[in-house]
Design a protein around this motif. Sequence first.
Motif: not given
Lengths: 235, 716, 84
Positions: A11-16
């Motif tokens: 996942s790479n949009c979790d923080r966003d």
Amino acid sequence: MKACVVVFPGSNCDRDVIHSLSTRVKANVSALWYEEHKLPQDTDLVVLPGGFSYGDYLRCGAMAATAPILNAIKGYAEGGGLVLGICNGFQILTEARLLPGALLANKNLKFICRQCAVRAERTDTPFTSNLQTGQVLKMPIAHHEGLYFLPPNDLKQILANKQVVFRYCNNDGTIDDKSNPNGSVDNIAGVINKGGNVLGLMPHPERASEKILGSEDGGLIWDSIASWLKKGGRC
Amino acid sequence: MNYKAVGLREEEYQAIKELLGREPNESELRILGVMWSEHCSYKSTRPLLKMFNSEGKYVIQGPGENAGIVDIGDGWAAAFKVESHNHPSAVEPYQGAATGVGGIIRDILAVGAWPTACLDGLFFGKTPRNSTLSLMDGIVSGIGGYGNAVGVPTVGGKTFFDDSYEGNPLVNAMCVGIVSQEKIITSKTAKAGQLAVLIGSRTGRDGIAGAAFASAELAEDTKSSKPQVQIGDPFVEKLLIECCHELLREKLIASMQDMGAAGITSSASEIAAKSGTGIYIYADKVPTRDENMTPWEIALSESQERMLVIIEPENYERVEKCAQKWLLECAPIGEVTDDGRFKIINNGKTVVDLPAEMVGGGCPEIHWPSQKPAYLESIETERAYTLPQDAFRDICLSIISDPNVKDKSWIYEQYDHTVQINTVVGPGNPVSVIRVKENNKFLALTMDCAPWSCWLDPYNGGAESFLKAARPLWACGAEILGMTDCLNYPSPESPENYWILTETVRGLAQTAKDMDCPVVSGNVSLYNESPGKKILPSPLVGLVGLLETMEEFLPSGELEEGDVLFLVGPKKGFLAGSLFQRLLDKSIQGKPAQYTPTAEISFKERALRTAKDKCCSSVRVIGSGGLVTAIAKECVFAQKGASINLKSEHLVPEVLFGEGGPRAIYSVKPDKIAIFEHIWQDFGLLKIGTVQKEKTLEFLGLSSFSLLEITSCWRR
Amino acid sequence: MLYHIKVLVFLKDGVLDTQGKAVLGSLHRMNYTDLKDIRIGKYLQLWVEASDEDTARNRVKAMCSDLLVNNLIEDYTIEVDELS
């Protein structure tokens, strides 16, 4: 609002999403690891974020759809809980059969990242309750597999059920081939389940929730969810 | 085994024997062959790199570590570096470019920073041959395929087209990361008794001796070089970033190195050498993917997505647990010792025993013979150019549709440039801007190079390479914090090449120093030649600037109707090496822009004041294609027309198409003209026209274009 | 017994095969005009320990329906080789 954002490997949009939800609507947001079996108590919203879960290997979203947390999410959705899948999250929801259809490689076979316009086709969902029917939202897309596909009969069915929530359109709201970035059937950018509580969409609302990022339109989706919950809406 | 077979020169072999007091064994020889290659040792350029000034008030860490680090205020810092992956990309474009991105991201990770943005400098052949197109396609998809999956946005960069890059494309990847100043990791902090742990992918035979490969010209048959190319796995890289940051948050890491060229050998020996310790690596403990790997293969493998982490032995279980959580291999493969030795031990038997300092730092410098190229004498004179009025239109349209000028969205739309939600000004603009969530400030980033000027006049071309990257930053209102560079050149073994290399670096270093910009990191790529062809001298400059708020930012492409357009700086630019000359003559000659420090400093001060005083809507520094192109681009981006009214004495190619030097166009708000004129008085200031309602771009006395015509020409 | 099982996964008729279409276009440009159509699929090899061939086949079918194949868009065939 109490929200949780599921984190899968890749996942790479979790923080966003966490940043966007907590700043825009002051939500109490936590990250939820994919190996968990339960959702936190009193969860108002579950978000499956964008990214490349399991590297997009085999098929986008296929392996994430078999993760333990998906069982809990299925139960939560059956009970009327709100679930939102963005980009890879949308792909996961279709692979998990929580939403109809499948997402195939873009028509031009290339990754596409650009600002897009989508038209709100329904405003009676928790995710679009603050919008006007036909309202045009500007949000970025960023995907390689975003071509929404359904066999013709299934398509008829979701159209009859009014399950299409967003369509790619021109800036003025007209829908044509030119405004369809990836070759999606019927310009479909986002669909909802029959129950009206599970939404998947390819554009990224979290990337369009602050003026400084070029658009605040995505924030209207967070606002809609917040005001729907405040009113005590149920699906 | 002969020393020549591993690429060593005789004097290097003698130095090895002297340092060791004995003959090296085969494994040692192979290791030193790689570590003393140009790519790892910088033996040809070390004397040149000393010319760079690396000190300045913002510098926290200069060259020598994985990335340079500068202070961005409030306890936060930016780590950045650019690195080449030219040879691998020439051989296998997708994987070569992808692993280039992977490598630079791990460099940023290794100093403890969160990788926040990438930029790419790409250099391709210009003639659209099938081979060039497929190289371009592969390289662009490779950069996207890797960066997109890892979740690091590609926010900008620069693309150059010239036939000297045909068959030898350049891929220079830059990454910027954010790190808390208190949590910077260095390779100097390992202590005897600590454990060396390998986290990431398994080790295979990928890229064995790849560093040595990067230090020789490409063979005719590039296919025969194929087995050396590494395969990247961005999924594992993403997990590695998450895992290392979890270990950093739990304060479990004493020191860390990424594994790039020369794999375990370079990362382990560097930690030992910098920390003043020794290190023993147990080859049999390294998880391998291929069977029957020899200890030297394990030591030199360039398998991607691996980090070497130094920890306290009692923390191993916690580290292993974290690696397992992120689905990564984890193995204790060695220990830090106090004897200063770099040893590789296999099943109890010592196969390599070298002084740690010698592995990475022992290679003697090479001082190649240097000679001013003969061609420089003959090309100094330039023919006189005239501008037939009827040719103006065609020249304009050819320049605007030249690959060096035209729209690059087909490239950057394949890159995710919005993930991490920090991109305020994205690719396609002269300056990219990202927000720093940690301290609410903004980083302004540029990348540029002046290869044609470097060929015509190496010293001044080096200077112009810096200035091309710097001027847009000053114009947008950013203060430059530091520079990274990637020096791409042909073989240094030719005295003429070496002279050009030396002179461009001298120009670059002097200019950066004069402009108060420390050089904090960089990379050198030599031997960029293919049969019968060598690249233009290409020192790519990456700059990082700071904006306190976006209020101070002056954008490009934001013309407002009614604004008055001004040209600041010398009225005439230079045609030598310009796009105008390249299109007309298919060759370059003459003297390009000559570096004048006082003029540049004056430009910097006035440009910064202009941005602060908010008297303009838009600015564009004049670059490739000259004044006409700058105006056309402003009109295309703003979708506004303009009427340009120049005196007949200014309707000459040097004014309209000249490049180089501190020149820019400003779109000045009508009620702020007095302030603007005050700022720029005595510098060179010329009112050139107005922004108008009609969607046409008129050059009075020359020609007129509809906005649609120019836009479609530029986009085509 | 160890079985070597080869699974061919291909897109169902009617599902747009963007890759196949692109390759078809390229081959046509290269003058392979006799080529009428091309569909691109996936080839998976699995090694399964089972008591007999039917069991092995059924196990792989289950894997296909649980993960390897999305039956909304894909079909597959199975071929089994006995190894030992």
